[in-house]
Design a protein around this motif. Structure first.
Motif, PDB file in Angstrom:
ATOM      1  N   GLN A 133      -3.800  22.300  -6.377  1.00 26.82           N
ATOM      2  CA  GLN A 133      -4.364  21.244  -6.325  1.00 26.82           C
ATOM      3  C   GLN A 133      -4.476  20.367  -7.287  1.00 26.82           C
ATOM      4  O   GLN A 133      -4.630  19.009  -7.278  1.00 26.82           O
ATOM      5  N   ALA A 134      -4.441  20.721  -8.553  1.00 30.67           N
ATOM      6  CA  ALA A 134      -4.335  19.839  -9.694  1.00 30.67           C
ATOM      7  C   ALA A 134      -3.060  19.008  -9.880  1.00 30.67           C
ATOM      8  O   ALA A 134      -2.913  17.965 -10.006  1.00 30.67           O
ATOM      9  N   GLU A 135      -1.656  19.858  -9.577  1.00 34.33           N
ATOM     10  CA  GLU A 135      -0.724  18.976  -9.453  1.00 34.33           C
ATOM     11  C   GLU A 135      -0.805  17.977  -8.215  1.00 34.33           C
ATOM     12  O   GLU A 135      -0.001  16.891  -8.447  1.00 34.33           O
ATOM     13  N   LEU A 136      -0.973  18.281  -7.264  1.00 29.89           N
ATOM     14  CA  LEU A 136      -0.950  17.066  -6.079  1.00 29.89           C
ATOM     15  C   LEU A 136      -1.903  16.160  -6.530  1.00 29.89           C
ATOM     16  O   LEU A 136      -2.122  15.184  -6.210  1.00 29.89           O
ATOM     17  N   ALA A 137      -3.133  16.336  -7.270  1.00 31.81           N
ATOM     18  CA  ALA A 137      -4.008  15.541  -7.510  1.00 31.81           C
ATOM     19  C   ALA A 137      -3.337  14.256  -8.715  1.00 31.81           C
ATOM     20  O   ALA A 137      -3.725  13.306  -8.575  1.00 31.81           O
ATOM     21  N   ARG A 138      -2.482  14.792  -9.406  1.00 29.01           N
ATOM     22  CA  ARG A 138      -1.482  13.783 -10.043  1.00 29.01           C
ATOM     23  C   ARG A 138      -1.034  12.905  -9.205  1.00 29.01           C
ATOM     24  O   ARG A 138      -0.759  11.794  -9.639  1.00 29.01           O
ATOM     25  N   LEU A 139      -0.658  13.241  -7.942  1.00 30.17           N
ATOM     26  CA  LEU A 139      -0.044  12.213  -7.008  1.00 30.17           C
ATOM     27  C   LEU A 139      -1.160  11.408  -6.539  1.00 30.17           C
ATOM     28  O   LEU A 139      -0.797  10.337  -5.562  1.00 30.17           O
ATOM     29  N   GLY A 140      -2.537  11.846  -6.458  1.00 26.84           N
ATOM     30  CA  GLY A 140      -3.717  11.158  -5.913  1.00 26.84           C
ATOM     31  C   GLY A 140      -3.597  11.680  -4.539  1.00 26.84           C
ATOM     32  O   GLY A 140      -4.614  10.942  -3.717  1.00 26.84           O
ATOM     33  N   LEU A 141      -3.067  12.543  -4.067  1.00 28.94           N
ATOM     34  CA  LEU A 141      -3.138  12.933  -2.455  1.00 28.94           C
ATOM     35  C   LEU A 141      -4.323  13.415  -2.159  1.00 28.94           C
ATOM     36  O   LEU A 141      -4.856  13.019  -0.981  1.00 28.94           O
ATOM     37  N   ASN A 142      -5.181  13.856  -2.920  1.00 35.24           N
ATOM     38  CA  ASN A 142      -6.429  14.615  -2.522  1.00 35.24           C
ATOM     39  C   ASN A 142      -7.344  13.525  -2.072  1.00 35.24           C
ATOM     40  O   ASN A 142      -8.165  13.507  -1.257  1.00 35.24           O
ATOM     41  N   ASP A 143      -7.184  12.319  -2.804  1.00 26.99           N
ATOM     42  CA  ASP A 143      -8.188  11.140  -2.375  1.00 26.99           C
ATOM     43  C   ASP A 143      -7.755  10.330  -0.956  1.00 26.99           C
ATOM     44  O   ASP A 143      -8.291   9.490  -0.595  1.00 26.99           O
ATOM     45  N   HIS A 144      -6.295  10.567  -0.560  1.00 27.69           N
ATOM     46  CA  HIS A 144      -5.721   9.855   0.409  1.00 27.69           C
ATOM     47  C   HIS A 144      -5.303  10.440   1.523  1.00 27.69           C
ATOM     48  O   HIS A 144      -4.688   9.995   2.630  1.00 27.69           O
ATOM     49  N   THR A 162       7.711  21.906 -11.274  1.00 24.98           N
ATOM     50  CA  THR A 162       9.149  22.022 -11.411  1.00 24.98           C
ATOM     51  C   THR A 162       9.790  20.485 -11.831  1.00 24.98           C
ATOM     52  O   THR A 162       9.027  19.277 -11.609  1.00 24.98           O
ATOM     53  N   GLU A 163      10.993  20.354 -12.185  1.00 28.54           N
ATOM     54  CA  GLU A 163      11.714  19.190 -12.423  1.00 28.54           C
ATOM     55  C   GLU A 163      11.532  18.313 -11.277  1.00 28.54           C
ATOM     56  O   GLU A 163      11.399  17.344 -11.251  1.00 28.54           O
ATOM     57  N   ALA A 164      11.974  18.934  -9.976  1.00 29.56           N
ATOM     58  CA  ALA A 164      11.952  18.063  -8.881  1.00 29.56           C
ATOM     59  C   ALA A 164      10.369  17.569  -8.561  1.00 29.56           C
ATOM     60  O   ALA A 164      10.365  16.330  -8.032  1.00 29.56           O
ATOM     61  N   PHE A 165       9.419  18.217  -8.641  1.00 30.27           N
ATOM     62  CA  PHE A 165       8.161  17.723  -8.581  1.00 30.27           C
ATOM     63  C   PHE A 165       7.633  16.549  -9.732  1.00 30.27           C
ATOM     64  O   PHE A 165       7.123  15.663  -9.565  1.00 30.27           O
ATOM     65  N   GLU A 166       8.319  16.864 -10.871  1.00 28.51           N
ATOM     66  CA  GLU A 166       7.909  15.796 -11.838  1.00 28.51           C
ATOM     67  C   GLU A 166       8.670  14.516 -11.356  1.00 28.51           C
ATOM     68  O   GLU A 166       8.161  13.189 -11.802  1.00 28.51           O
ATOM     69  N   ASP A 167       9.904  14.532 -10.771  1.00 27.02           N
ATOM     70  CA  ASP A 167      10.580  13.565 -10.418  1.00 27.02           C
ATOM     71  C   ASP A 167       9.941  12.776  -9.234  1.00 27.02           C
ATOM     72  O   ASP A 167       9.494  11.552  -9.225  1.00 27.02           O
ATOM     73  N   ARG A 203       3.563   4.685  -0.864  1.00 30.22           N
ATOM     74  CA  ARG A 203       3.657   6.033  -1.354  1.00 30.22           C
ATOM     75  C   ARG A 203       3.868   6.908  -0.074  1.00 30.22           C
ATOM     76  O   ARG A 203       4.399   8.033  -0.026  1.00 30.22           O
ATOM     77  N   TYR A 204       2.820   6.467   1.111  1.00 26.14           N
ATOM     78  CA  TYR A 204       3.057   7.377   2.228  1.00 26.14           C
ATOM     79  C   TYR A 204       4.262   7.177   2.831  1.00 26.14           C
ATOM     80  O   TYR A 204       4.898   8.168   3.129  1.00 26.14           O
ATOM     81  N   ARG A 205       4.961   5.918   2.791  1.00 26.49           N
ATOM     82  CA  ARG A 205       6.343   5.794   3.444  1.00 26.49           C
ATOM     83  C   ARG A 205       7.204   6.514   2.552  1.00 26.49           C
ATOM     84  O   ARG A 205       8.048   7.283   3.199  1.00 26.49           O
ATOM     85  N   TYR A 206       7.169   6.795   1.411  1.00 29.75           N
ATOM     86  CA  TYR A 206       8.126   7.615   0.414  1.00 29.75           C
ATOM     87  C   TYR A 206       7.792   9.192   0.771  1.00 29.75           C
ATOM     88  O   TYR A 206       8.942   9.794   0.765  1.00 29.75           O
ATOM     89  N   GLU A 230       4.434   6.756  -9.647  1.00 33.97           N
ATOM     90  CA  GLU A 230       4.225   5.901 -10.874  1.00 33.97           C
ATOM     91  C   GLU A 230       4.647   4.554 -10.628  1.00 33.97           C
ATOM     92  O   GLU A 230       3.876   3.485 -10.906  1.00 33.97           O
ATOM     93  N   PHE A 231       5.716   4.492  -9.816  1.00 35.54           N
ATOM     94  CA  PHE A 231       6.351   2.927  -9.683  1.00 35.54           C
ATOM     95  C   PHE A 231       5.941   2.288  -8.182  1.00 35.54           C
ATOM     96  O   PHE A 231       6.068   1.377  -8.018  1.00 35.54           O
ATOM     97  N   LEU A 232       5.224   3.110  -7.566  1.00 27.40           N
ATOM     98  CA  LEU A 232       4.736   2.690  -6.117  1.00 27.40           C
ATOM     99  C   LEU A 232       3.311   2.338  -6.345  1.00 27.40           C
ATOM    100  O   LEU A 232       2.515   3.179  -6.544  1.00 27.40           O
TER     101      LEU A 232
END
Length: 136
Positions: A101-112, A3-8, A22-25, A14-16
């Motif tokens: 899982q793929a969408e969350l991987a874009r955030l790197g959450l799987n690794d953190h 969704t657009e909200a997730f893309e935001d 990122r955790y704080r965000y 990407e700026f953090l």
């Protein structure tokens, strides 16, 4: 198929550069959510498989999926906010097509996330998909 909200959220990540930021965000996203009414924190809305207490209250309106949620852990509350951005307002039939899982991987959450938190996220995703498939 995000969704657009997730893309935001992806764009903001990407700026953090630092994971602390990122955790704080994510925590701030959770703080910004309206708390779930205590009357909705019942066994039927509780998600099993999470280390902390988690409740998801789904709603289907005009064929579109949405949910509200809450947790007693701030980071988990933030993860609920991220999942809401991923799923809320999708047509019910499309919820099961989201590769969370793929969408969350874009955030790197799987690794953190810790193993327990990752299991909890999977449990929340399973509940979301189950509710949506039952409504479809």
């Amino acid at each position: 198929m995000a969704t657009e909200a997730f893309e935001d959220i992806v764009a903001d990540f990407e700026f953090l550069d630092e994971w602390e930021d990122r955790y704080r965000y994510v925590i701030d996203k959770g703080r910004a959510m309206e708390p779930l009414d205590d009357a909705l924190k019942v066994p039927a809305t509780k998600v099993d498989g999470c280390a902390s207490q988690v409740w998801l209250h789904p709603r289907i309106e005009d064929g579109r999926f949405g949910f509200d949620g809450d947790s007693d852990a701030m980071i988990v509350r933030g993860l609920i906010a991220v999942l809401r951005a991923l799923y809320n307002d999708l047509p019910v039939a499309q919820v099961g097509q989201v590769d969370a899982q793929a969408e969350l991987a874009r955030l790197g959450l799987n690794d953190h996330l810790s193993a327990q938190r990752s299991n909890g996220v999977r449990a929340m995703i399973e509940r979301i998909r189950l509710v949506a498939s039952e409504a479809a």
